[in-house]
Design a protein around this motif. Structure first.
Motif, PDB file in Angstrom:
ATOM      1  N   GLY A  19       0.823  -1.216   0.000  1.00  0.00           N
ATOM      2  CA  GLY A  19       0.000   0.000   0.000  1.00  0.00           C
ATOM      3  C   GLY A  19       0.854   1.262   0.000  1.00  0.00           C
ATOM      4  N   ASN A  20       0.182   2.401   0.029  1.00  0.00           N
ATOM      5  CA  ASN A  20       0.900   3.679   0.014  1.00  0.00           C
ATOM      6  C   ASN A  20       1.681   3.921   1.295  1.00  0.00           C
ATOM      7  N   GLU A  21       1.324   3.187   2.344  1.00  0.00           N
ATOM      8  CA  GLU A  21       2.053   3.387   3.596  1.00  0.00           C
ATOM      9  C   GLU A  21       3.460   2.823   3.534  1.00  0.00           C
ATOM     10  N   ASN A  22       3.717   1.961   2.528  1.00  0.00           N
ATOM     11  CA  ASN A  22       5.059   1.426   2.365  1.00  0.00           C
ATOM     12  C   ASN A  22       5.946   2.476   1.702  1.00  0.00           C
ATOM     13  N   LYS A  23       7.053   2.797   2.332  1.00  0.00           N
ATOM     14  CA  LYS A  23       7.921   3.880   1.857  1.00  0.00           C
ATOM     15  C   LYS A  23       8.531   3.538   0.491  1.00  0.00           C
ATOM     16  N   GLY A  24       8.961   2.320   0.335  1.00  0.00           N
ATOM     17  CA  GLY A  24       9.554   1.933  -0.947  1.00  0.00           C
ATOM     18  C   GLY A  24       8.546   2.027  -2.085  1.00  0.00           C
ATOM     19  N   PHE A  25       7.327   1.597  -1.854  1.00  0.00           N
ATOM     20  CA  PHE A  25       6.307   1.662  -2.888  1.00  0.00           C
ATOM     21  C   PHE A  25       5.932   3.106  -3.182  1.00  0.00           C
ATOM     22  N   ALA A  26       5.920   3.942  -2.124  1.00  0.00           N
ATOM     23  CA  ALA A  26       5.598   5.365  -2.324  1.00  0.00           C
ATOM     24  C   ALA A  26       6.658   6.044  -3.187  1.00  0.00           C
ATOM     25  N   LEU A  27       7.924   5.709  -2.972  1.00  0.00           N
ATOM     26  CA  LEU A  27       9.000   6.280  -3.787  1.00  0.00           C
ATOM     27  C   LEU A  27       8.868   5.846  -5.246  1.00  0.00           C
ATOM     28  N   LEU A  28       8.509   4.589  -5.486  1.00  0.00           N
ATOM     29  CA  LEU A  28       8.327   4.116  -6.855  1.00  0.00           C
ATOM     30  C   LEU A  28       7.174   4.855  -7.540  1.00  0.00           C
ATOM     31  N   GLN A  29       6.117   5.130  -6.816  1.00  0.00           N
ATOM     32  CA  GLN A  29       4.995   5.856  -7.405  1.00  0.00           C
ATOM     33  C   GLN A  29       5.397   7.276  -7.771  1.00  0.00           C
ATOM     34  N   LYS A  30       6.232   7.905  -6.949  1.00  0.00           N
ATOM     35  CA  LYS A  30       6.705   9.252  -7.260  1.00  0.00           C
ATOM     36  C   LYS A  30       7.565   9.256  -8.520  1.00  0.00           C
ATOM     37  N   MET A  31       8.230   8.142  -8.802  1.00  0.00           N
ATOM     38  CA  MET A  31       9.079   8.039 -10.001  1.00  0.00           C
ATOM     39  C   MET A  31       8.278   7.631 -11.235  1.00  0.00           C
ATOM     40  N   GLY A  32       6.968   7.492 -11.094  1.00  0.00           N
ATOM     41  CA  GLY A  32       6.124   7.180 -12.248  1.00  0.00           C
ATOM     42  C   GLY A  32       5.684   5.741 -12.333  1.00  0.00           C
ATOM     43  N   TYR A  33       5.992   4.956 -11.349  1.00  0.00           N
ATOM     44  CA  TYR A  33       5.600   3.537 -11.396  1.00  0.00           C
ATOM     45  C   TYR A  33       4.117   3.404 -11.054  1.00  0.00           C
ATOM     46  N   LYS A  34       3.454   2.521 -11.778  1.00  0.00           N
ATOM     47  CA  LYS A  34       2.061   2.217 -11.503  1.00  0.00           C
ATOM     48  C   LYS A  34       1.921   0.730 -11.197  1.00  0.00           C
ATOM     49  N   SER A  35       0.988   0.415 -10.360  1.00  0.00           N
ATOM     50  CA  SER A  35       0.797  -0.970  -9.938  1.00  0.00           C
ATOM     51  C   SER A  35       0.462  -1.844 -11.138  1.00  0.00           C
ATOM     52  N   GLY A  36       1.156  -2.979 -11.248  1.00  0.00           N
ATOM     53  CA  GLY A  36       0.936  -3.915 -12.355  1.00  0.00           C
ATOM     54  C   GLY A  36       1.942  -3.784 -13.472  1.00  0.00           C
ATOM     55  N   GLN A  37       2.778  -2.720 -13.447  1.00  0.00           N
ATOM     56  CA  GLN A  37       3.784  -2.525 -14.487  1.00  0.00           C
ATOM     57  C   GLN A  37       5.085  -3.240 -14.109  1.00  0.00           C
ATOM     58  N   ALA A  38       5.939  -3.433 -15.127  1.00  0.00           N
ATOM     59  CA  ALA A  38       7.247  -4.029 -14.900  1.00  0.00           C
ATOM     60  C   ALA A  38       8.243  -2.946 -14.538  1.00  0.00           C
TER      61      ALA A  38
END
Length: 255
Positions: free
Chosen positions: A68-87
């Motif tokens: 989820g968004n509470e995970n810091k690593g996942f939040a950083l990836l989203q800021k870099m343009g990553y979307k769930s389900g992408q490689a």
């Protein structure tokens, strides 16, 4: 109606009862099975789970749930343009994470590979044994065929030798030869007493020769002295007639 009043056997309640033989026993068995299943379910619910089972349930639950968004690593990836389900990465990478291989046994690292390698070696040894057994059977079969063929050839040569001895005796007697050049050149009488020492010595000498050697010597004698070929069954006029009309001095030449 009083409690001690007798039951009316003509009533609908009594007539609707199932009175088939053995039915009460079947009902009791079904009730016992149902009771046992309920008891098992209750025991399973009340049973206290082990630490390993609880750890496995928690691990499976965490692995099945997405970050989820509470995970810091996942939040950083989203800021870099990553979307769930992408490689991940510029090139196409894996979408699903690498699965975990949880080791639950007490054996050391590499034990499974060692076990697998031993099983493969055992299988390979078994295959080699089967291959060696197959080769041994084939060799035994080949040896049997060779022995059988040699036995047949030996019997054929013995028959040719007797035929040559019979022909030699007849042809020698036609030329007034009373004694054969060698004792074994003629067929020996079946009821001949061999008490003479010279006959015994001749027998020992002739036994030193094999059947093929005797046959070769005797056929050469028949060709040289009588111009006769046992395989042709013909007596020729002279050596020139023999050499020009007879295929050869062996059975193989006449085949």
């Amino acid at each position: 109606m009083e409690e001690d009043e007798e039951e009316d056997y003509m009533s609908d309640l009594f007539l609707k009862q199932d009175v088939r033989p053995g039915l009460p026993m079947v009902r009791r068995m079904k009730e016992a099975i149902q009771k046992e299943e309920k008891q098992k379910e209750a025991n399973e619910k009340n049973r206290q789970k082990s630490i390993k089972e609880e750890e496995k349930e928690r691990r499976d639950m965490v692995l099945k749930s997405a970050l989820g968004n509470e995970n810091k690593g996942f939040a950083l990836l989203q800021k870099m343009g990553y979307k769930s389900g992408q490689a991940l990465g510029k090139r196409e990478g894996i979408v699903e994470p690498i699965p975990l291989n949880i080791k639950t046994g007490r054996s050391g690292l590499g034990h499974e590979e060692l076990k697998k390698r031993k099983a493969e070696e055992k299988l390979e040894n078994y295959r080699q044994k089967l291959h060696m057994k197959k080769q041994a059977n084939e060799q035994a079969a080949d040896q049997f065929r060779v022995r059988f063929k040699n036995k047949q050839e030996e019997r054929k040569m013995e028959g040719d030798l007797r035929k040559s001895q019979r022909a030699c005796q007849q042809l020698d007697m036609q030329k007034d030869i009373d004694v054969p050049k060698e004792t074994w050149y003629w067929l020996e009488p079946e009821e001949e007493d061999k008490k003479d020492e010279e006959d015994k010595e001749d027998e020992c000498t002739s036994s030193d020769l094999s059947v093929s050697e005797k046959l070769h010597i005797l056929t050469a004698y028949l060709r040289e002295h009588h111009f006769y070929c046992i395989w042709c069954g013909t007596t020729y006029e002279d050596s020139e007639d023999l050499s020009s009309n007879c295929p050869g001095d062996s059975a193989a030449d006449h085949d």
